[in-house]
Enzyme design. Structure first.
Site, PDB file in Angstrom:
ATOM      1  N   CYS A   1      39.003  41.257  30.237  1.00  0.00           N
ATOM      2  CA  CYS A   1      39.927  41.034  31.350  1.00  0.00           C
ATOM      3  C   CYS A   1      40.033  39.531  31.622  1.00  0.00           C
ATOM      4  O   CYS A   1      40.281  38.749  30.710  1.00  0.00           O
ATOM      5  CB  CYS A   1      39.432  41.832  32.560  1.00  0.00           C
ATOM      6  SG  CYS A   1      40.537  41.902  33.966  1.00  0.00           S
ATOM      7  N   ASN A   2      39.815  39.122  32.871  1.00  0.00           N
ATOM      8  CA  ASN A   2      39.945  37.705  33.210  1.00  0.00           C
ATOM      9  C   ASN A   2      38.680  36.919  32.930  1.00  0.00           C
ATOM     10  O   ASN A   2      38.565  35.756  33.333  1.00  0.00           O
ATOM     11  CB  ASN A   2      40.389  37.560  34.660  1.00  0.00           C
ATOM     12  CG  ASN A   2      41.772  38.123  34.870  1.00  0.00           C
ATOM     13  OD1 ASN A   2      42.624  38.033  33.984  1.00  0.00           O
ATOM     14  ND2 ASN A   2      42.009  38.742  36.010  1.00  0.00           N
TER      15      ASN A   2
END
Length: 457
Positions: free
Chosen positions: A163-164
């Site tokens: 993800c981030n």
């Protein structure tokens, strides 16, 4: 001209009056909604993790979390995939040896600090480091993690972000000149923030040699399976996918996907965060032997909805160990906080089989994983009953989880919540009209004006 200015100012005043209450009250709730995702514990409890034997013949994979926490599924989903294979030594590590809060208020006791990992491995580096999204990306508090990641990269470690977590790698300069991906919600901002990175859309992961990055949240399962393919072989990856119930495994390559973008229905998250003042408070019972993905499913699905709150509780309040040896510390017992709970959620197939919470019959425990299936399925189907279809579909898109096989039927939209800002705006306008009337009545110009009948006499 004076009339035009006066009318314009009056209209602006009424617009401000209409917006004042919704923005003020909504802003307070909005801020609290996001702060509650990582609310740290305050009791000072610092239990020790369970010691596990280290096999020097196996590659070592670690999932790193920051001192301020991490996204729960980014952390636990790859951990379970890698641990399920039996091919790795798998640990969670953090800069310091103390509990860290994952999204939704789940407190993880890391297996090792950075110093403890050095003592375990000596001069060697871990073979794999998994980097989840951290809440303090770009803040000075991430410096211990980014400095450590640069050291591991220099030693040849395979880095995998979820993800981030790619933003963490990018902020360390480790993605410059590389291909990478990230969650659809943030990838546009990363384009501007980290222009030296070639950001790729429409894929669940990007394998760029010694760095592998994944898209949003549950794409971390695909990334972990790819790491397994590379280090333990395709058959080990296939067995791991079957074991965790991941039906979307694509051997040898990333499966293409439709790149999510913002849709009109995504406005639901604004209403939920700003105007859902009566959010249900769910107690989540932690039980020994629970799968890591079963925990992640509950805390992340409810948490990403931003429509309910969760509190980790335990049968006796003592730390518990998950199926693959992680230590989690509940914050209380169900009995002690019963008056504050709307429902008691009991995740885990094992807990359902042994009816682990039947002693709390007064709280009507909900056994989510009584039937076979990927752990997130049951939670999404419960969420749609608790909230509405728009909220649940937003949550699934945030998780980057396909839902075509699920029955997500319920109320289409949170209409009651939507009417609240409208009601506040009307209340503000009524107040403004009332103030205007009082000003006219008691102003010098109004007070000095004689009634028309008196003026004619």
């Amino acid at each position: 001209m004076r009339t035009f200015v006066r009318v314009t100012l009056t209209v602006l005043a009424f617009v401000v009056a209409a917006l004042a209450l919704p923005l003020t009250l909504g802003g307070v709730t909005l801020s609290a909604s996001f702060e509650n995702r990582y609310t740290p514990r305050t009791d000072g409890l610092s239990p020790q993790p369970v010691h596990r034997a280290h096999d020097p013949a196996k590659p070592t994979a670690v999932v790193v979390v920051g001192n301020e926490g991490a996204v729960v599924s980014d952390t636990l989903a790859p951990y379970e995939v890698l641990a399920t294979t039996g091919a790795f030594n798998v640990y969670t590590v953090a800069p310091e040896a103390r509990p860290v809060t994952l999204t939704g208020g789940l407190d993880l006791v890391p297996d090792l600090s950075f110093a403890g990992l050095d003592r375990l491995l000596g001069s060697a580096a871990p073979d794999v480091v998994v980097v989840p999204a951290l809440p303090d990306l770009g803040e000075p508090s991430t410096r211990p993690v980014t400095d450590w990641l640069k050291q591991q990269s220099a030693k040849g470690t395979l880095l995998m972000s979820v993800c981030n977590g790619s933003g963490v790698l990018a902020s360390a300069g480790l993605l410059d000149g590389r291909h990478a991906t990230a969650h659809w919600f943030r990838i546009g901002g990363f384009d501007d923030e980290f222009p030296a990175v070639d950001w790729i859309r429409g894929t669940r992961y990007v394998d760029d040699g010694n760095i592998l990055t994944t898209a949003g949240i549950l794409s971390g399962i695909d990334g972990a399976l790819r790491v397994t393919e590379r280090l333990a072989g395709p058959e080990a990856a296939r067995k791991a996918a079957d074991a965790v119930g991941w039906a979307h495994y694509s051997p040898g390559a990333s499966k293409p996907m439709v790149q999510n973008t913002f849709e009109a229905a995504d406005a639901v998250v604004g209403f939920n965060t700003a105007f859902r003042w009566d959010k249900q408070n769910l107690g989540v019972l932690l039980t020994t032997g629970i799968r890591e993905l079963e925990l992640a499913a509950v805390f992340d699905t409810y948490g990403e909805s931003l429509a309910v709150t969760t509190l980790a509780v335990g049968l006796d309040g003592a730390p518990i160990q998950s199926r693959h040896g992680l230590t989690f510390a509940p914050r209380d017992t169900p009995g002690a906080v019963a008056d504050d709970l709307d429902r008691l959620i009991v995740p885990g197939a094992d807990a359902a089989a042994r009816r682990a919470a039947d002693q709390y019959a007064g709280l009507a425990p909900v056994y989510l994983h009584g039937e076979a299936g990927f752990p997130f399925d049951a939670v999404l189907e419960d969420l749609v009953r608790l909230t509405d279809t728009a909220t649940t579909r937003w949550t699934a898109r945030t998780l980057e989880y396909p839902t075509e096989h699920l029955t997500l039927s319920g109320s289409a939209w949170p209409w009651t919540v939507t009417l609240r800002p409208i009601g506040l705006a009307v209340l503000g306008l009524l107040a403004a009209f009332g103030v205007r009337g009082l000003v006219r009545r008691f102003s010098p110009a109004g007070a000095g004006r004689r009634p028309p009948a008196a003026e004619s006499r």
